[in-house]
Motif scaffolding. Sequence first.
Motif, PDB file in Angstrom:
ATOM      1  N   UNK A  61       0.837  -1.205   0.000  1.00 26.78           N
ATOM      2  CA  UNK A  61       0.000   0.000   0.000  1.00 26.78           C
ATOM      3  C   UNK A  61       0.872   1.256   0.000  1.00 26.78           C
ATOM      4  N   UNK A  62       1.870   1.298   0.883  1.00 26.12           N
ATOM      5  CA  UNK A  62       2.712   2.493   1.008  1.00 26.12           C
ATOM      6  C   UNK A  62       3.605   2.712  -0.211  1.00 26.12           C
ATOM      7  N   UNK A  63       4.149   1.652  -0.780  1.00 28.20           N
ATOM      8  CA  UNK A  63       5.148   1.790  -1.843  1.00 28.20           C
ATOM      9  C   UNK A  63       4.591   1.759  -3.260  1.00 28.20           C
ATOM     10  N   UNK A  64       3.427   1.159  -3.447  1.00 28.82           N
ATOM     11  CA  UNK A  64       2.872   1.027  -4.799  1.00 28.82           C
ATOM     12  C   UNK A  64       1.505   1.696  -4.927  1.00 28.82           C
ATOM     13  N   UNK A  65       0.575   1.322  -4.070  1.00 24.62           N
ATOM     14  CA  UNK A  65      -0.805   1.804  -4.237  1.00 24.62           C
ATOM     15  C   UNK A  65      -0.948   3.313  -4.005  1.00 24.62           C
ATOM     16  N   UNK A  66      -0.412   3.812  -2.899  1.00 25.23           N
ATOM     17  CA  UNK A  66      -0.586   5.226  -2.577  1.00 25.23           C
ATOM     18  C   UNK A  66       0.069   6.128  -3.616  1.00 25.23           C
ATOM     19  N   UNK A  67       1.312   5.879  -4.054  1.00 27.53           N
ATOM     20  CA  UNK A  67       1.856   6.735  -5.131  1.00 27.53           C
ATOM     21  C   UNK A  67       1.023   6.683  -6.419  1.00 27.53           C
TER      22      UNK A  67
END
Length: 69
Positions: A61-67
């Motif tokens: 979530x932090x490294x792929x989805x949110x960006x």
Amino acid sequence: KRQGQFDFIRADLSDYSGIENIAAAIREQGFLIKYLVLNFGMTDRTAFGEITPEKWESVIRANINIPFF
């Protein structure tokens, strides 16, 4: 803004609500965005065979989805 000037927007991007905080700051200031740098990342150092799906999801979530969003 003058050429070469930049601003910082601080937001917690470990959660999707941070995306809206960035968008709200951009709208409020009326920024014209040429470049956007999201300077963050997250990892979990749990051993490969021991990491839980929840911990793995938080890293993704932090490294792929949110960006992306």
